[in-house]
Design a protein around this motif. Structure first.
Motif, short mmCIF file in Angstrom:
data_model
loop_
_atom_site.label_atom_id
_atom_site.label_comp_id
_atom_site.label_asym_id
_atom_site.label_seq_id
_atom_site.Cartn_x
_atom_site.Cartn_y
_atom_site.Cartn_z
N ALA A 371 100.63 83.46 14.78
CA ALA A 371 101.92 83.00 15.31
C ALA A 371 103.04 83.53 14.11
CB ALA A 371 102.09 81.61 15.47
N PHE A 372 102.87 83.12 13.13
CA PHE A 372 103.66 83.51 12.03
C PHE A 372 104.01 84.98 11.73
CE2 PHE A 372 105.28 79.76 9.16
CZ PHE A 372 104.69 78.65 10.40
N PHE A 373 102.95 85.83 12.05
CA PHE A 373 102.99 87.21 11.68
C PHE A 373 103.82 87.59 12.82
CE2 PHE A 373 101.76 91.47 13.03
CZ PHE A 373 101.68 92.15 11.57
N PHE A 374 103.54 87.11 14.11
CA PHE A 374 104.75 87.57 15.44
C PHE A 374 105.86 87.41 15.21
CE2 PHE A 374 100.71 87.91 18.17
CZ PHE A 374 100.44 89.20 17.93
N LEU A 375 106.07 86.28 14.55
CA LEU A 375 107.37 85.93 14.18
C LEU A 375 108.23 86.77 13.11
CD1 LEU A 375 109.86 83.59 14.73
CD2 LEU A 375 108.61 82.54 12.73
N GLY A 376 107.41 87.05 12.01
CA GLY A 376 108.17 87.90 11.13
C GLY A 376 108.43 89.26 11.76
N PHE A 377 107.37 89.67 12.29
CA PHE A 377 107.40 90.77 13.03
C PHE A 377 108.51 91.27 13.98
CE2 PHE A 377 105.60 94.03 16.10
CZ PHE A 377 105.31 95.02 15.43
N ALA A 378 108.55 90.08 14.97
CA ALA A 378 109.94 90.11 15.87
C ALA A 378 111.26 90.24 15.10
CB ALA A 378 109.65 88.89 16.97
N LEU A 379 111.26 89.56 14.11
CA LEU A 379 112.58 89.67 13.23
C LEU A 379 112.73 90.95 12.87
CD1 LEU A 379 112.57 86.46 11.07
CD2 LEU A 379 114.35 87.10 12.73
N LEU A 380 111.70 91.72 12.35
CA LEU A 380 111.82 92.99 11.65
C LEU A 380 112.18 93.93 12.90
CD1 LEU A 380 108.88 93.35 9.18
CD2 LEU A 380 111.52 93.13 8.69
N GLU A 381 111.69 93.85 13.97
CA GLU A 381 111.89 94.71 15.25
C GLU A 381 113.19 94.39 15.71
OE1 GLU A 381 109.67 95.00 19.58
OE2 GLU A 381 109.24 93.45 18.27
#
Ligand SMILES: Nc1nc2c(ncn2[C@@H]2O[C@H](COP(=O)(O)OP(=O)(O)OP(=O)(O)O)[C@@H](O)[C@H]2O)c(=O)[nH]1
Ligand SMILES: [Mg+2]
Lengths: 686, 159
Positions: A371-381
């Motif tokens: 979940a944390f990975f996806f959170l950071g990923f969505a931010l970058l995206e």
């Protein structure tokens, strides 16, 4: 002009068209209350998405489309959009213009008008244009193009109601402007000649499309229209006439096709000059400032790697408290509570605690990391960094004969390989697209992560972090090498240039970031609840029974009994095949079940290594050396990611290629694992 | 350019030079400590300031990237490209602040984690985390960031 009754409205279709990354999906969501995927890079939407919109008492069907620059489609996603607009002829086409990328948007709008589409123009991103120092005079634009223009800021919901009203009135009153571009006296004469011939010889086609548009497309050499005309009864006669027109024009116009495109583009520029107004002296935009460093030829790469490293720190280290909480609750409290339940038969208790809970718990503890990975990923995206990664690696990718755009599937693949395979759709060249889709599964997805964490955590301890990062790097390296090999053998062809537009940096919208994180995490949870649950049940059943019949729950307490179960048989057969790697039969059995989905590897290990042991980690420590453990993780990285990914490759490229993916991955995995063990031995590592 | 703007920029650039060198040096030390750890695992070679600059490839990478970016700001200033210099300054200091925040977040997370699993929390442990080189230099980089914001106001927004 035609008037439509309200009853007919219900069956009407509205299409949302526009260049990539103008905010089509966001506007779709605003109109329909839907949940289309929104992200700040071109090529987010690669499939059409249908929704319903209520305006007053009317309910209309709205379709969100992938982005296109013109009605000439090159890539698969563009083809989906073009076909919808050209073949299905929606009643209203909302063409969304990017006020901050105005000329290119206008080119598409002009193409749609020529097609005779009932166009409503939505001038979006006026806030960004304003930041960049100019304004679009939309009233003037409206009078030039003769169709309604609605200014909007989709992120704020500004102008959406007006857009709805404009759609509704366009439903009732159709406006078109087919003759918007003047192609010059000579070409116009031929267009007129072909037009009247078409009306006479191909009346059916002329009912579907404006005859002027067909004539222009024939002169332009549009393959789709040429083949449509050739299939008509008078097709060959018509095509001869087109050739005659071309011949007579050849003396005046050198390259007719580019001349026509140029006329259209000149028209777009001319209109832009009339309606664009500078309101401030040009200032350096934030995007330019950031991009100077972030896409810098020396600094760009180390910064990109640093950002990736920060993303991993964020997902591993910051999520640690949640990981331990889940671990304590699931694997200790719940486990002990289940075992202490009075009145339940022992075999049921064992099934629940040592089967289901052990299997699912061993995977679920990694949920926070993911979940944390996806959170950071969505931010970058959403900030807009994704497209920059593709830009930075473009040179490197080119030396492997791959397009920079192939980086996007690989980056998306860090999350999940299934959408990664789909993301390859935006690559124009057929061969490049196939290769990008085929190598996407080598990107290490989140489902492999639990395997790394369990094994590296147990046998590589202090080096676990570096080792896990090295596996990600190995995945990308292999993807490049395999991609290069494919390009040199099966999928030869020239490399195409870089044509990904870099979007402006935007501050991410919290709701969108949270939504995407939740959706992606939910998918993982759902998988845990279905595939892993099923897998775990199967593993349990195959553990308590064997060729010799039912063994009973004792099998999950005594290793000697377990070995006589079906899992033992499968494990031992595979262990024989993997003999050089010296993997334990339990690890091999886990690979067998991991074929369905990687999450089941850890789930299976959770059951099998838990037999007769206090802690799974210690059992794993005993059965792997650092070297064999590393080889095992590399194998897990490379061999078939999951059946869903293979199914997606089949969906995108066909059965043949999905088999190719399956076979090359298994062979490559075996080869790499074998080399790791071999090279390790030569270097004296154990 | 206004006088004040150019004054801010020169102060920022000199700071950037110093912090940039500090980042590069600590990046190199971290790299050295890392190779010591890998090549001489028995602790035969001591390493430098290992408590504050642990040997970690990823950390070395970040420290070096930030250092390079900040020094690039100096380089472009010397070549009279104010905009480019400003770009490097902003991105470098932002990255430094993000790195610092990540380290602080990690310290916070591991403290909470100790509470959950019942480990003891030592003051020294927290102190070392908060004073680790990537957070320490990050505090200074905040200054740099503020200066670059001020400069942006003066130079690019005033018109
Ligand atoms: N500032 C600002 N941002 C916007 C506006 N409209 C959309 N965006 C942002 O632009 C980005 C792209 O939005 P999408 O809806 O994904 O664009 P799209 O046209 O569907 O893109 P593709 O599917 O890739 O073709 C997102 O980050 C949105 O938040 C706007 O009016 N103002
Ligand atoms: Mg979209």
């Amino acid at each position: 002009m035609s008037v439509v009754s309200d009853i007919k409205l219900k069956r009407m279709k509205v299409a949302l068209a526009g260049i990539p990354n103008v905010g089509k999906s966001l506007i779709f969501n605003q109109l329909t209350g839907g949940r289309a995927w929104v992200g700040n890079w071109p090529g987010v939407t690669v499939e059409k998405k249908v929704g319903k919109i209520r305006i007053g008492d009317n309910e209309l069907e709205v379709v969100d489309l992938p982005g296109i620059y013109s009605l000439t489609a090159y890539s698969v996603d563009e083809l989906i959009a073009r076909n919808f607009i050209v073949e299905e002829r929606p009643n209203v086409v909302v063409c969304i213009l990017n006020a901050a990328n105005f000329e290119r948007s206008l080119y598409l709008a002009i193409s749609l008008l020529e097609l005779g589409a009932n166009v409503v123009l939505d001038l979006n991103m006026i806030d960004i244009a304003e930041n960049e120092g100019y304004e679009v005079d939309y009233v003037r634009l409206q009078s030039i193009l003769k169709v309604p223009v609605v200014p909007t800021i989709a992120t704020k919901g500004y102008g959406i109601d007006e857009l709805k009203k404009a759609i509704l009135s366009a439903m009732k009153e159709r406006r078109t402007y087919v003759g918007i571009v003047d192609y010059g006296a000579d070409v116009e004469r031929e267009i007129r000649r072909l037009k009247s011939l078409l009306e006479e010889l191909a009346p059916g086609l002329c009912r579907k499309y404006p005859s002027r548009w067909i004539a222009v497309k024939l002169l332009e050499g549009d393959e789709d229209i040429l083949s449509k005309v050739s299939k008509l009864p008078h097709g060959s006669r018509m095509l001869e006439e087109v050739e005659r027109s071309k011949r007579s024009l050849r003396r005046r116009v050198e390259d007719l096709e580019s001349y026509i495109t140029e006329c259209r583009y000149r028209k777009a520029l001319e209109i832009a000059q009339q309606v664009l107004k500078r309101i401030k002296t040009p200032e350096v935009t934030l995007t330019d400032l950031l991009d100077f460093v972030l896409t810098h030829k020396v600094l760009g790469m180390p910064i990109a790697l640093s950002i990736m490293y920060l993303l991993f720190r964020f997902s591993f280290e910051v999520s640690a408290p949640l990981v331990d909480t889940i671990d304590i609750v699931m694997n200790h409290w719940l486990h002990d509570w289940l075992l202490s339940l009075p009145g339940l038969p022992e075999s049921l208790k064992s099934f629940l605690a040592d089967g289901i809970l052990a299997g699912i718990g061993s995977v679920l503890v990694f949920l926070p990391v993911i979940a944390f990975f996806f959170l950071g990923f969505a931010l970058l995206e959403d900030v807009g960094y994704m497209a920059r990664i593709a830009f930075i690696v473009d040179k490197i990718f080119h030396s492997f004969h791959l397009p920079g755009k192939a980086a996007i599937p690989l980056v998306i693949g860090f999350g999940c390989n299934v959408p990664a395979v789909m993301a390859a759709r935006t690559i124009e060249d057929e061969n490049e697209r196939k290769v990008a889709a085929l190598i996407a599964p080598l990107s290490s997805c989140n489902a492999r992560l639990p395997v790394y964490m369990v094994i590296a955590g147990a046998v590589l301890r202090a080096y676990a972090g570096a080792v896990i990062l090295s596996l990600y790097a190995l995945g990308i390296l292999l993807a490049l090498i395999v991609g290069w090999l494919f390009r040199k053998t099966i999928f030869k062809g020239p490399s195409t240039g870089f044509i990904l537009e870099l979007p402006p940096y935007l501050s991410p919208k919290l709701s969108n970031v949270v939504f995407k994180t939740w959706e992606r995490t939910k998918r993982f949870l759902f998988k845990a609840g279905t595939v892993i649950l099923l897998g775990v049940i199967v593993v349990w059943l195959l553990s308590v029974s064997g060729p010799g019949g039912y063994l009973g729950p004792k099998a999950l307490e005594a290793p000697e009994v377990l070995e006589r179960g079906w899992v033992g048989v499968i494990g031992h057969v595979l262990a024989w095949a993997f003999a050089p790697m010296k993997w334990d039969w339990r690890a091999c059995a886990a690979l067998f079940f991991g074929f369905i989905a990687k999450e089941t590897v850890v789930g299976t290990m959770g059951i099998l290594y838990g037999v007769g042991e206090e802690r799974v980690t210690e059992a794993i420590m005993r059965s792997f050396t650092p070297l064999t453990g590393y080889a095992y993780m590399a194998f897990v990285l490379i061999y078939v990611p999951c059946l869903a990914t293979i199914a997606m490759i089949r969906n995108e490229l066909g059965l043949k290629y999905s088999l190719l993916a399956l076979i090359y991955e298994v062979i490559l995995a075996y080869f790499v694992a074998l080399s790791i063990v071999g090279i390790g031995h030569l270097m004296g590592i154990r | 350019m206004s006088n004040e703007g150019s004054r801010i920029l020169s102060v920022a650039i000199s700071t950037s030079l110093i912090i940039g060198i500090a980042y590069i040096t600590s990046g190199l030390i971290s790299l050295y400590n890392w190779s010591v750890m890998i090549l001489a695992p028995e602790g035969m070679v001591k390493g430098i300031l290992r408590k504050y600059i642990p040997g970690d490839l990823g950390m070395a990478l970040i420290l070096l990237s930030i250092g390079l970016t900040l020094l690039a700001a100096v380089y472009y200033k010397l070549r009279q490209s104010i905009t480019k210099s400003f770009s490097c300054l902003t991105v470098g200091s932002t990255l430094a602040i993000i790195t610092m925040s990540m380290q602080l977040l990690t310290v916070l997370a591991s403290t909470i984690d100790s509470l959950i699993i019942g480990d003891t929390i030592t003051v020294e442990g927290v102190q070392l985390g908060v004073l680790r080189i990537d957070s320490l230099l990050g505090y200074v980089a905040i200054l740099l960031f503020i200066m670059s914001l001020r400069f942006y106001d003066k130079r690019f927004r005033a018109k």
